[in-house]
Structure formats: structure tokens, C-alpha cells
Design an enzyme around this catalytic site. Structure first.
Site, PDB file in Angstrom:
ATOM      1  N   ARG A 112       0.882  -1.181   0.000  1.00 43.36           N
ATOM      2  CA  ARG A 112       0.000   0.000   0.000  1.00 43.36           C
ATOM      3  C   ARG A 112       0.912   1.221   0.000  1.00 43.36           C
ATOM      4  O   ARG A 112       1.708   1.415   0.923  1.00 43.36           O
ATOM      5  CB  ARG A 112      -0.894  -0.011   1.243  1.00 43.36           C
ATOM      6  CG  ARG A 112      -1.613   1.310   1.444  1.00 43.36           C
ATOM      7  CD  ARG A 112      -2.727   1.240   2.464  1.00 43.36           C
ATOM      8  NE  ARG A 112      -3.873   0.543   1.911  1.00 43.36           N
ATOM      9  CZ  ARG A 112      -5.082   0.563   2.444  1.00 43.36           C
ATOM     10  NH1 ARG A 112      -5.311   1.254   3.559  1.00 43.36           N
ATOM     11  NH2 ARG A 112      -6.088  -0.088   1.903  1.00 43.36           N
ATOM     12  N   HIS A 165      -7.332   0.739  -6.421  1.00 40.34           N
ATOM     13  CA  HIS A 165      -7.542  -0.129  -5.252  1.00 40.34           C
ATOM     14  C   HIS A 165      -8.199  -1.426  -5.747  1.00 40.34           C
ATOM     15  O   HIS A 165      -9.362  -1.704  -5.442  1.00 40.34           O
ATOM     16  CB  HIS A 165      -8.422   0.595  -4.231  1.00 40.34           C
ATOM     17  CG  HIS A 165      -8.381  -0.006  -2.854  1.00 40.34           C
ATOM     18  ND1 HIS A 165      -7.581  -1.088  -2.519  1.00 40.34           N
ATOM     19  CD2 HIS A 165      -9.062   0.324  -1.714  1.00 40.34           C
ATOM     20  CE1 HIS A 165      -7.763  -1.374  -1.241  1.00 40.34           C
ATOM     21  NE2 HIS A 165      -8.657  -0.549  -0.734  1.00 40.34           N
ATOM     22  N   GLN A 209     -10.064  -4.033  -3.436  1.00 35.72           N
ATOM     23  CA  GLN A 209     -11.370  -3.615  -2.930  1.00 35.72           C
ATOM     24  C   GLN A 209     -12.459  -3.889  -3.959  1.00 35.72           C
ATOM     25  O   GLN A 209     -13.547  -4.357  -3.621  1.00 35.72           O
ATOM     26  CB  GLN A 209     -11.338  -2.128  -2.569  1.00 35.72           C
ATOM     27  CG  GLN A 209     -12.639  -1.644  -1.964  1.00 35.72           C
ATOM     28  CD  GLN A 209     -12.934  -2.295  -0.621  1.00 35.72           C
ATOM     29  OE1 GLN A 209     -12.098  -2.263   0.275  1.00 35.72           O
ATOM     30  NE2 GLN A 209     -14.109  -2.903  -0.462  1.00 35.72           N
ATOM     31  N   ASP A 230     -17.225   6.882  -1.417  1.00 38.70           N
ATOM     32  CA  ASP A 230     -15.965   6.733  -0.679  1.00 38.70           C
ATOM     33  C   ASP A 230     -15.736   8.040   0.066  1.00 38.70           C
ATOM     34  O   ASP A 230     -16.427   9.048  -0.173  1.00 38.70           O
ATOM     35  CB  ASP A 230     -14.840   6.450  -1.700  1.00 38.70           C
ATOM     36  CG  ASP A 230     -13.509   6.094  -1.065  1.00 38.70           C
ATOM     37  OD1 ASP A 230     -13.448   5.895   0.162  1.00 38.70           O
ATOM     38  OD2 ASP A 230     -12.510   6.026  -1.813  1.00 38.70           O
ATOM     39  N   CYS A 277     -16.260   1.256   0.578  1.00 36.93           N
ATOM     40  CA  CYS A 277     -15.065   0.448   0.892  1.00 36.93           C
ATOM     41  C   CYS A 277     -14.671   0.559   2.352  1.00 36.93           C
ATOM     42  O   CYS A 277     -13.948  -0.288   2.859  1.00 36.93           O
ATOM     43  CB  CYS A 277     -13.916   0.856  -0.023  1.00 36.93           C
ATOM     44  SG  CYS A 277     -13.383   2.567   0.165  1.00 36.93           S
ATOM     45  N   ARG A 285     -13.184  -9.006   1.467  1.00 34.66           N
ATOM     46  CA  ARG A 285     -11.782  -8.713   1.166  1.00 34.66           C
ATOM     47  C   ARG A 285     -10.929  -9.944   1.452  1.00 34.66           C
ATOM     48  O   ARG A 285     -10.075 -10.327   0.660  1.00 34.66           O
ATOM     49  CB  ARG A 285     -11.277  -7.529   2.032  1.00 34.66           C
ATOM     50  CG  ARG A 285     -11.809  -6.158   1.642  1.00 34.66           C
ATOM     51  CD  ARG A 285     -11.244  -5.661   0.335  1.00 34.66           C
ATOM     52  NE  ARG A 285      -9.784  -5.591   0.338  1.00 34.66           N
ATOM     53  CZ  ARG A 285      -9.069  -4.572   0.807  1.00 34.66           C
ATOM     54  NH1 ARG A 285      -9.679  -3.508   1.301  1.00 34.66           N
ATOM     55  NH2 ARG A 285      -7.744  -4.557   0.755  1.00 34.66           N
TER      56      ARG A 285
HETATM   57  N1  NVA Z   1      -9.982   6.374  -1.397  1.00 36.45           N
HETATM   58  C1  NVA Z   1      -9.613   5.983  -0.063  1.00 36.45           C
HETATM   59  C2  NVA Z   1      -9.847   4.517   0.133  1.00 36.45           C
HETATM   60  C3  NVA Z   1      -9.550   4.005   1.512  1.00 36.45           C
HETATM   61  C4  NVA Z   1      -9.694   2.546   1.643  1.00 36.45           C
HETATM   62  C5  NVA Z   1      -8.153   6.341   0.187  1.00 36.45           C
HETATM   63  O1  NVA Z   1      -7.336   6.190  -0.732  1.00 36.45           O
HETATM   64  O2  NVA Z   1      -7.833   6.773   1.289  1.00 36.45           O
HETATM   65  N1   CP Z   2     -11.139  -0.474   2.432  1.00 36.95           N
HETATM   66  C1   CP Z   2      -9.867  -0.477   2.870  1.00 36.95           C
HETATM   67  O1   CP Z   2      -8.915  -0.682   2.098  1.00 36.95           O
HETATM   68  O2   CP Z   2      -9.758  -0.306   4.199  1.00 36.95           O
HETATM   69  P1   CP Z   2      -8.403  -0.053   5.017  1.00 36.95           P
HETATM   70  O3   CP Z   2      -7.892   1.296   4.643  1.00 36.95           O
HETATM   71  O4   CP Z   2      -8.822  -0.144   6.461  1.00 36.95           O
HETATM   72  O5   CP Z   2      -7.417  -1.116   4.667  1.00 36.95           O
END
Ligand code: NVA
Ligand code: CP
Length: 320
Positions: free
Chosen positions: A109, A136, A139, A235, A275, A303
């Protein structure tokens, strides 16, 4: 990798797999989930190690990958920017060379997609995108599995992915990593995304990496994007890495809250997904996310099941 299994694949964005591979993955996820629910041991990844690299925070991604890998008989190494040399400017290429000599699979990540691409280019083992600024994919895997569980007939070879064809997914909110990944999924699996974002936060088809313009339609009014939709999803207004823009975004996104009025113009049996993490009263009302059309808890759980199928596929190829 499995001895004799030489075709190494990474999963860096949704379009890395074809529709037919998704049909296989969702069927494996269904089987693997059923085994989990029946408390049946299934450990095809004994002695395999997953390295998880987090340069941003996480709850679901960490727990789902970590629990999933242990359940499949493997083990996990958890690294963050702060507690590794990644935070002290060791080149990403060198990190990839070293880490991938010691583990069997890597989940990352991070911020720019180019970072995960550079890592993958120097990795000896499969790399999975656990979220970047642009995408992502894990997800959307879970979201689609959740949709299929609720709406798809199960045939002898698994879920009928044709049920996705012609369906409408309403995306209400930021033109972000989730929106981009929905667009890629629509292009591959044959549905349409109705996208409504405040101005200045639109999706960019170049960034989304799509080549066809008929897999999405843009709506100024979020209510119109939801009209007739089979799935409504949103989101956070401010994604990780964009916190400095929070005050500005709070103002710009004020009308992009999925509420009962938006759900009322969607199909009567439309599902709601998010998500997570969610901010009730911002991108979604409490009434919607905690209401009967919301499937967010199954979505979060899925997930783990679908990522177990993904890791199995990347490490062992097709089973049977
Ligand atoms: N769009 C959000 C998704 C979190 C799971 C982010 O990138 O923070
Ligand atoms: N939806 C998702 O990726 O959640 P986290 O940021 O908690 O991993």
C-alpha cells in the site's frame, strides 16, 4: 512459486486480469469462503510468506491479508515506512530485490502507482496492489464478489458474470483510486459506471487507464447518476495523502452525500457499498449505510476471502 509454475503475474491494477480469470477467481473465492464458514482447514500455502508493506494506514487490508495468509497455512511479515529502511530513502528497487529474495509474495500500500510498478519490476515474486493513489483493485474484487453473492446465479462453473453486463453502478463522490478501478472493472466486465463528482474532482480516463469511453457516463447531479442504478457506491471525500485539502473538500463535496433520496431513485433492490472507513453525515447518511440496502459488512469481510483466492492463484496457478 510452485515448482514448475513459471508464469509469474503481478496484480497491480484491475486490468491485469482478463474476464475469464475473474470468473475463475470469484469461483475460488466462493469455495474458499464456504470452507472458512464450515471451519474446514484449507492450507495450500504452508511455508509461504507474505510481506505486507504499508506506507499508509489500514485496518481492513492489513487484517484481511494477515488473517487470510495464516488461515492458508502461511505467515506474514509486516513493514511500514516508519519502521523499515523504506522511510530512510532506500531505493524502492533495492527494497524489492532484497525483500523478494526472502518471501514468496508481496502486498504493498503506497502513494504513486509508479512506486509499486518499480517495485514489481525488480521483484522475483508476485506483487499485489493493496491501494495506491490511482487504484484499489483488491477492494473492487471484494465489491464484485459481494454483488455476485447477492445477485448472480451460480452455475456448475461458478458465478455467472454475464449478470453484470448492462448493469449500472453509480459512483457518487471523488474521482479517486476507487472510481478509477470501477472504470477498469466496467470496461472488462461489461457494465456502466454513472460517475458524479464535484467539479475539479472528475475522473481522468488516462489516469484510470481505460481505452473505451462507453463504460462510464458523467453526471453533474449525483441524484441523476443514481437514477436506475443497480448499485450505489461512494468513498471518503478526502483520501489518504490528500489531508491538506480536507477543508476545501468539505465544502466542495457537500452535495455528494448518498442519502435516502438518492437510494430512492435507484433500482428498488439497489445495493449500497462503501469500501470503508466511512464518515456518516459526509459521503453517506447513517440511514443509508446502516439501512437494509447496505452490504458494507459483507463487502469488508469479502476482502479476506477474495484475497485468499488471489494469493492462491498468484502462487499456485489454477487449482484442478
Ligand atoms: N480512497 C480511499 C480509500 C480508503 C480505503 C483512500 O485512498 O484513502
Ligand atoms: N477499504 C480499505 O482498504 O480499508 P483499510 O484502509 O482499512 O485497509
Amino acid at each position: 512459486m510452485k515448482p514448475g509454475f513459471s508464469l509469474m503475474k503481478h496484480y497491480l491494477q484491475f486490468k491485469d486480469f482478463r474476464a475469464e480469470e475473474y470468473a475463475y477467481l470469484f469461483e475460488r473465492a466462493r469455495v474458499i469462503k464456504q470452507r472458512f464458514k464450515n471451519y474446514e482447514r484449507y492450507q495450500p500455502l504452508t511455508d509461504r510468506t507474505l510481506a505486507m508493506i504499508f506506507e499508509k494506514a489500514s485496518t481492513r487490508t492489513r487484517v484481511s491479508f494477515e488473517a487470510g495468509m495464516y488461515q492458508m497455512g502461511g505467515s506474514v511479515v509486516h513493514l511500514t515506512t516508519g519502521d523499515s529502511q523504506l522511510g530512510r530513502a532506500e531505493p524502492i528497487e533495492d527494497s524489492a530485490r532484497v525483500i523478494s529474495r526472502m518471501v514468496d509474495i508481496v502486498m504493498i500500500r503506497t502513494f504513486e502507482q509508479t512506486k509499486i510498478e518499480r517495485f514489481a519490476a525488480h521483484s522475483r515474486v508476485p506483487v499485489i496492489n493493496g491501494l495506491t493513489n490511482e487504484f484499489h483493485p483488491c477492494q473492487i474484487l471484494a465489491d464484485l464478489l459481494t454483488y455476485l453473492e447477492n445477485r448472480a446465479p451460480v452455475h456448475a462453473r461458478g458465478y455467472d458474470l454475464d449478470c453484470l453486463k448492462g448493469k449500472v453502478v453509480a459512483w457518487v463522490g471523488d474521482g479517486n483510486n476507487m472510481a478509477n478501478t470501477w472504470l477498469q472493472a466496467a470496461e472488462i466486465l461489461g457494465f456502466t459506471v454513472h460517475v458524479s463528482t464535484p467539479s475539479g474532482y472528475e475522473v481522468d480516463p488516462k489516469v484510470a487507464g481505460i481505452s473505451r469511453s462507453d463504460c462510464y457516463k458523467v453526471f453533474k447531479d449525483p441524484l441523476e447518476a443514481c437514477r436506475g442504478a443497480h448499485l450505489v457506491t461512494t468513498d471518503v471525500w478526502t483520501s489518504m495523502g490528500y489531508e491538506a485539502e480536507n477543508a476545501e473538500r468539505l465544502k466542495a463535496f457537500a452535495d455528494w452525500c448518498v442519502d435516502a433520496e438518492m437510494m430512492a431513485v435507484a433500482q428498488p433492490d439497489a445495493l449500497f457499498m462503501h469500501c470503508l472507513p466511512a464518515h456518516r453525515g459526509e459521503e453517506v447518511s447513517a440511514e443509508v449505510i446502516d439501512g437494509p440496502q447496505s452490504v458494507v459488512w459483507d463487502e469488508a469481510e469479502n476482502r479476506m476471502h477474495v484475497q485468499k483466492a488471489l494469493m492462491e492463484y498468484l502462487l499456485l496457478g489454477r487449482i484442478g
